[in-house]
Motif scaffolding. Sequence first.
Motif, PDB file in Angstrom:
ATOM      1  N   THR A 135       0.833  -1.196   0.000  1.00 33.31           N
ATOM      2  CA  THR A 135       0.000   0.000   0.000  1.00 33.31           C
ATOM      3  C   THR A 135       0.874   1.254   0.000  1.00 33.31           C
ATOM      4  N   GLU A 136       1.910   1.225   0.862  1.00 32.67           N
ATOM      5  CA  GLU A 136       2.794   2.381   0.946  1.00 32.67           C
ATOM      6  C   GLU A 136       3.509   2.622  -0.375  1.00 32.67           C
ATOM      7  N   VAL A 137       3.982   1.530  -0.990  1.00 30.32           N
ATOM      8  CA  VAL A 137       4.670   1.658  -2.283  1.00 30.32           C
ATOM      9  C   VAL A 137       3.756   2.369  -3.283  1.00 30.32           C
ATOM     10  N   ILE A 138       2.503   1.907  -3.350  1.00 25.42           N
ATOM     11  CA  ILE A 138       1.576   2.481  -4.325  1.00 25.42           C
ATOM     12  C   ILE A 138       1.215   3.920  -3.975  1.00 25.42           C
ATOM     13  N   GLN A 139       1.009   4.176  -2.680  1.00 30.08           N
ATOM     14  CA  GLN A 139       0.687   5.544  -2.245  1.00 30.08           C
ATOM     15  C   GLN A 139       1.792   6.523  -2.597  1.00 30.08           C
ATOM     16  N   ASN A 140       3.022   6.021  -2.541  1.00 30.18           N
ATOM     17  CA  ASN A 140       4.152   6.897  -2.870  1.00 30.18           C
ATOM     18  C   ASN A 140       4.431   6.945  -4.364  1.00 30.18           C
ATOM     19  N   GLY A 141       3.477   6.451  -5.134  1.00 25.77           N
ATOM     20  CA  GLY A 141       3.602   6.525  -6.580  1.00 25.77           C
ATOM     21  C   GLY A 141       4.542   5.485  -7.171  1.00 25.77           C
ATOM     22  N   GLY A 142       4.937   4.503  -6.364  1.00 27.77           N
ATOM     23  CA  GLY A 142       5.854   3.475  -6.858  1.00 27.77           C
ATOM     24  C   GLY A 142       5.111   2.285  -7.447  1.00 27.77           C
ATOM     25  N   LYS A 143       5.878   1.259  -7.841  1.00 26.45           N
ATOM     26  CA  LYS A 143       5.285   0.039  -8.375  1.00 26.45           C
ATOM     27  C   LYS A 143       5.781  -1.149  -7.564  1.00 26.45           C
ATOM     28  N   VAL A 144       4.857  -2.065  -7.233  1.00 29.25           N
ATOM     29  CA  VAL A 144       5.247  -3.289  -6.534  1.00 29.25           C
ATOM     30  C   VAL A 144       6.027  -4.139  -7.525  1.00 29.25           C
ATOM     31  N   ILE A 145       7.151  -4.695  -7.103  1.00 28.81           N
ATOM     32  CA  ILE A 145       7.842  -5.593  -8.032  1.00 28.81           C
ATOM     33  C   ILE A 145       7.603  -7.043  -7.661  1.00 28.81           C
ATOM     34  N   GLN A 146       7.515  -7.863  -8.678  1.00 29.07           N
ATOM     35  CA  GLN A 146       7.272  -9.281  -8.453  1.00 29.07           C
ATOM     36  C   GLN A 146       8.526  -9.912  -7.871  1.00 29.07           C
ATOM     37  N   GLU A 147       8.416 -10.434  -6.667  1.00 27.04           N
ATOM     38  CA  GLU A 147       9.591 -11.005  -6.013  1.00 27.04           C
ATOM     39  C   GLU A 147       9.170 -11.978  -4.921  1.00 27.04           C
ATOM     40  N   THR A 148      10.152 -12.744  -4.449  1.00 22.92           N
ATOM     41  CA  THR A 148       9.931 -13.619  -3.316  1.00 22.92           C
ATOM     42  C   THR A 148      10.493 -12.922  -2.092  1.00 22.92           C
ATOM     43  N   ARG A 149       9.702 -12.873  -1.035  1.00 21.06           N
ATOM     44  CA  ARG A 149      10.146 -12.201   0.186  1.00 21.06           C
ATOM     45  C   ARG A 149      10.091 -13.181   1.346  1.00 21.06           C
ATOM     46  N   THR A 150      11.031 -13.035   2.252  1.00 18.48           N
ATOM     47  CA  THR A 150      11.067 -13.957   3.384  1.00 18.48           C
ATOM     48  C   THR A 150      10.592 -13.252   4.650  1.00 18.48           C
ATOM     49  N   TRP A 151       9.831 -13.965   5.441  1.00 19.53           N
ATOM     50  CA  TRP A 151       9.262 -13.417   6.671  1.00 19.53           C
ATOM     51  C   TRP A 151      10.279 -13.524   7.794  1.00 19.53           C
ATOM     52  N   ASP A 152      10.495 -12.437   8.492  1.00 15.52           N
ATOM     53  CA  ASP A 152      11.384 -12.457   9.643  1.00 15.52           C
ATOM     54  C   ASP A 152      10.533 -12.328  10.908  1.00 15.52           C
ATOM     55  N   GLU A 153      10.427 -13.418  11.608  1.00 15.61           N
ATOM     56  CA  GLU A 153       9.552 -13.487  12.785  1.00 15.61           C
ATOM     57  C   GLU A 153       9.977 -12.475  13.862  1.00 15.61           C
ATOM     58  N   LYS A 154      11.299 -12.271  13.969  1.00 12.01           N
ATOM     59  CA  LYS A 154      11.803 -11.376  15.027  1.00 12.01           C
ATOM     60  C   LYS A 154      11.411  -9.931  14.786  1.00 12.01           C
ATOM     61  N   THR A 155      11.631  -9.465  13.548  1.00 12.85           N
ATOM     62  CA  THR A 155      11.347  -8.053  13.271  1.00 12.85           C
ATOM     63  C   THR A 155       9.892  -7.842  12.875  1.00 12.85           C
ATOM     64  N   GLY A 156       9.212  -8.937  12.520  1.00 11.32           N
ATOM     65  CA  GLY A 156       7.828  -8.794  12.061  1.00 11.32           C
ATOM     66  C   GLY A 156       7.743  -8.152  10.690  1.00 11.32           C
ATOM     67  N   LYS A 157       8.780  -8.371   9.865  1.00 12.59           N
ATOM     68  CA  LYS A 157       8.801  -7.765   8.524  1.00 12.59           C
ATOM     69  C   LYS A 157       9.093  -8.813   7.453  1.00 12.59           C
ATOM     70  N   THR A 158       8.758  -8.477   6.223  1.00  8.02           N
ATOM     71  CA  THR A 158       9.176  -9.317   5.105  1.00  8.02           C
ATOM     72  C   THR A 158      10.379  -8.639   4.436  1.00  8.02           C
ATOM     73  N   VAL A 159      11.318  -9.467   3.985  1.00  2.75           N
ATOM     74  CA  VAL A 159      12.546  -8.943   3.377  1.00  2.75           C
ATOM     75  C   VAL A 159      12.715  -9.570   2.001  1.00  2.75           C
ATOM     76  N   SER A 160      13.125  -8.759   1.033  1.00  2.07           N
ATOM     77  CA  SER A 160      13.281  -9.265  -0.335  1.00  2.07           C
ATOM     78  C   SER A 160      14.346 -10.357  -0.376  1.00  2.07           C
ATOM     79  N   MET A 161      14.037 -11.471  -1.058  1.00  2.00           N
ATOM     80  CA  MET A 161      14.955 -12.598  -1.115  1.00  2.00           C
ATOM     81  C   MET A 161      15.530 -12.706  -2.520  1.00  2.00           C
ATOM     82  N   ARG A 162      14.642 -12.722  -3.501  1.00  2.00           N
ATOM     83  CA  ARG A 162      15.072 -12.792  -4.900  1.00  2.00           C
ATOM     84  C   ARG A 162      13.909 -12.386  -5.773  1.00  2.00           C
ATOM     85  N   SER A 163      14.246 -11.871  -6.965  1.00  2.00           N
ATOM     86  CA  SER A 163      13.146 -11.585  -7.880  1.00  2.00           C
ATOM     87  C   SER A 163      12.626 -12.921  -8.378  1.00  2.00           C
ATOM     88  N   LYS A 164      11.351 -13.026  -8.478  1.00  3.01           N
ATOM     89  CA  LYS A 164      10.718 -14.325  -8.723  1.00  3.01           C
ATOM     90  C   LYS A 164      10.973 -14.817 -10.144  1.00  3.01           C
TER      91      LYS A 164
END
Length: 482
Positions: A240-269
């Motif tokens: 949502t933030e990406v789109i609100q800021n006028g950006g584009k979501v990129i197709q990629e695989t992201r990994t969930w980090d339980e500790k930080t509660g965030k997803t992190v880019s792993m590789r473009s799909k």
Amino acid sequence: MLEGYEIVIGLEVHAQLSTNSKIFCGCSTEFGAEPNTHTCPVCLGLPGVLPVLNKKVVECAIKVGLALNCEIALFSKFDRKNYFYPDLPKAYQISQYDLPICKNGYIDVEDNNGEIFRVRINRIHIEEDAGKLVHGVSITESNVALVDLNRAGVPLIEIVTEPDIESPDKARAYLITLKSILKYLSVSDCNMEEGSLRADANVSIMPKGSKVLGTKTELKNMNSFRAIERALKYEIERQTEVIQNGGKVIQETRTWDEKTGKTVSMRSKEDAHDYRYFPEPDLAPIELAEDWVDEIRKTIGELPREKKHRFIDEYGLPKYDANILTMDKALANFFEEAVKEYHDSKVVSNWVIGDFLRLVKEEDMDYKDLKMTGLLLSEMLKMIENGKISGKIAKTVFEEMFKTGKDPKVIVEEKSLIQISDESALEGIIEKVLDINPQAIEDYKAGKERAIKYLMGQVMKESRGKANPGMVSEMLMEKLSL
Ligand code: ADP
Ligand code: ZN
Ligand code: MG
């Protein structure tokens, strides 16, 4: 969530099938063995060996397909999915690509608000698992990675939904329902900690009602249903933030980090063609006889939703109770065993949902290791009804039954818990309590109704919970009104 946007989620679930041996060799699938002891030339990917398909795997996949309302393909085949990674000694995984064994199914799921929504199943295919990489300390600190190939060649099915799911909590509801069905079918133990159930989540957002789906990201590495829900929520915020800021979501695989509660880019799909799928020449296509599929259909039995409705109709249970009781087949069986021998189904349900489930959780118990039976519960309930034990004592008896599987009559005897219903015995106890509590008697006479509760409590305490509460109450009233 962005105004005027909607969420689109699709899930890919891998379930390990509960077969004794691997999919293409005779090695054991048992979890937790010494590394690399459940291996042979086939699952080690040595040259010159041939895979042989485990029939049980096909049977399990068909069973799931039927339960999820899929078309069963009478002709399907295996393909090699090529990728280079040290967990895969052959450098390809045997999977199914363009002709999976099941397709076009659906499940109806009930969300937290009791609303039913349908999730279409795109496909179910059969594949082999890869090995497991073990990093000495952690992936960043170790200078070596070891590989354990016990898991290589363990049979999996992958269940892929259409992008039909509208919210993270519905995704979770879908997973709970799917897991419950897989467990009912006894095709997988669905143990997420041991990796026998793994889910990847695909998510995108798009303007409401749009015909074109937004660009999705794929989320991996969540090891509980809660984590999946959280990862999806985070990812929707991020997109949502990406789109609100006028950006584009990129197709990629992201990994969930339980500790930080965030997803992190792993590789473009990568797209499917990056895997260079090609037909597996060492395995014949799977050609099914319709008779066999019909045979398997007969073994499916009652599924959770049907059982739930039957529990409501047959036992007059509230929907809430029926939901919980039918979540797990073993739990439902336990309930039914008790209710067969005891007339009040709601009382049985209260014990099962209350004390029974609490103990199952506390002892972290697997239903298959249960010592107690539903029949024993029904016996205990009869003892309460006949005044042999009080409801309070029953709690103690129940815990003991749960831990030892002993007959409630034996427990009551051994622990001398039998209820005191003998008037003269009760008389003695009541007299003693009244003697040492003159204040309470005063209070009662001064109109404080609470005082009688207090005295009741003292009598129960004095008798160590064994006094017949109905009789005590009556006798106390009588004495106090003198
Ligand atoms: P891929 O080629 O990346 O594997 P698929 O088309 O095979 O993608 O779909 C994989 C999963 O992602 C499916 O569960 C599907 O429903 C879901 N999916 C596909 N497109 C989208 C999208 N735009 N948003 C959310 N989920 C999607
Ligand atoms: Zn093997
Ligand atoms: Mg795909």
